[in-house]
Design a protein around this motif. Structure first.
Motif, mmCIF file in Angstrom:
data_model
loop_
_atom_site.group_PDB
_atom_site.id
_atom_site.type_symbol
_atom_site.label_atom_id
_atom_site.label_comp_id
_atom_site.label_asym_id
_atom_site.label_seq_id
_atom_site.Cartn_x
_atom_site.Cartn_y
_atom_site.Cartn_z
ATOM 1 N N ARG A 176 -26.974 -23.177 -73.882
ATOM 2 C CA ARG A 176 -27.774 -23.151 -72.669
ATOM 3 C C ARG A 176 -27.108 -22.263 -71.632
ATOM 4 N N THR A 177 -27.912 -21.770 -70.703
ATOM 5 C CA THR A 177 -27.418 -20.962 -69.596
ATOM 6 C C THR A 177 -27.992 -21.514 -68.301
ATOM 7 N N LEU A 178 -27.110 -21.711 -67.307
ATOM 8 C CA LEU A 178 -27.520 -22.245 -66.017
ATOM 9 C C LEU A 178 -27.305 -21.204 -64.930
ATOM 10 N N THR A 179 -28.112 -21.273 -63.899
ATOM 11 C CA THR A 179 -27.826 -20.482 -62.707
ATOM 12 C C THR A 179 -26.668 -21.145 -61.967
ATOM 13 N N ALA A 180 -26.052 -20.406 -61.063
ATOM 14 C CA ALA A 180 -24.944 -20.970 -60.295
ATOM 15 C C ALA A 180 -25.405 -22.193 -59.509
ATOM 16 N N ALA A 181 -26.637 -22.156 -58.993
ATOM 17 C CA ALA A 181 -27.161 -23.292 -58.233
ATOM 18 C C ALA A 181 -27.328 -24.517 -59.134
ATOM 19 N N GLN A 182 -27.869 -24.318 -60.326
ATOM 20 C CA GLN A 182 -28.029 -25.429 -61.256
ATOM 21 C C GLN A 182 -26.676 -26.027 -61.650
ATOM 22 N N ALA A 183 -25.682 -25.168 -61.841
ATOM 23 C CA ALA A 183 -24.385 -25.619 -62.323
ATOM 24 C C ALA A 183 -23.595 -26.405 -61.284
ATOM 25 N N THR A 184 -24.065 -26.431 -60.042
ATOM 26 C CA THR A 184 -23.388 -27.255 -59.037
ATOM 27 C C THR A 184 -23.695 -28.740 -59.215
#
Length: 260
Positions: free
Chosen positions: A159-167
């Protein structure tokens, strides 16, 4: 089968140098010093019954571990060196994982050799990995992330997350079955107990023949690993590998557990 298990070498990545004062993990009693990437190819007596040996993932493993795993199989190693940070790590292999090699046959590997000049800086990923561990424990803020963070499980992108999602801490739990688990909790692994710094996680357990993506292999000096200190069994070993970009922002996180 014994052959498949013996050569399914753990595909892990190297950073630039070992962390000063890091708590080294124990090595198996049969471990011997790595003769170095420039040593002549090893020649082993054929003790097999002639059945072909299935080649595992060697890229990213320590040369000493590869020699130890292949020695009983009667397979020769042709070792060539290339100047690269993280000396003693396999950078490429022929034949590819999954190929069959007869006892007495040759596996060719290219291994990293420290550059003559002191050009290897301490990897930024080492600091990022420790800050990530502290965030998992709730003692520090989340380290800086790249615009996108890719998660891998057993070398496979999942999976790949945006920086915002990964917070969001919940996003670090990956819904994938692996090593007798129905999901992989990255933060749970990081916060479960003290982790040791390693540029290359130790070779304890074989894994399936899944190689790391090529773009990660090219960024060997930009990675760092945190590993459980003293696993009592294969399934208790865990390694979290972290890659950063040139600004020290986390780009990739790879989770490795003992093979099921």
């Amino acid at each position: 089968m014994r052959n498949a298990v013996a050569v399914a070498v753990l595909a892990l990545l190297a950073g630039c140098s070992s962390a000063p004062g890091a708590d080294p993990l124990p090595t198996p009693a049969s471990s011997s010093p790595d003769p170095g990437p420039d040593a002549p190819a090893a020649s082993h007596t054929v003790v097999d019954d002639g059945a072909p040996v299935r080649v595992g993932v060697l890229v990213g493993a320590r040369l000493s571990d590869v020699r130890r795993a292949l020695a009983p199989e009667g397979v020769r190693l042709d070792v060539r060196a290339r100047s690269r940070c993280g000396p003693g790590v396999v950078l490429s292999q022929r034949p590819a994982p999954g190929a069959q090699v007869r006892p007495g046959g040759t596996i060719r590997v290219v291994v990293s050799r420290a550059p003559l000049a002191a050009t290897c800086a301490f990897p930024l990923a080492a600091t990022a990995a420790r800050r990530l561990e502290a965030w998992a424990r709730g003692t520090e803020a989340l380290p800086v992330l790249a615009q996108q963070v890719r998660f891998l499980v057993a070398n496979r992108p999942v999976r790949t997350l945006t920086a915002a999602q990964a917070t969001e801490p919940d996003e670090w739990t990956i819904d994938v079955a692996y090593a007798e688990r129905t999901e992989v909790g990255v933060l749970d692994l990081l916060s479960a107990g003290p982790m040791a710094d390693r540029d290359v996680p130790p070779f304890f357990c074989p894994v399936k023949d899944v190689a790391l993506p090529r773009d990660i292999v090219r960024r060997l000096p930009s990675s760092w690993s945190l590993v459980t200190r003293r696993p009592r069994a294969c399934l208790e070993e865990s390694a979290i590998q972290v890659w950063t970009d040139g600004a020290g922002r986390i780009t990739d996180v790879n989770v490795l557990l003992g093979s099921p």
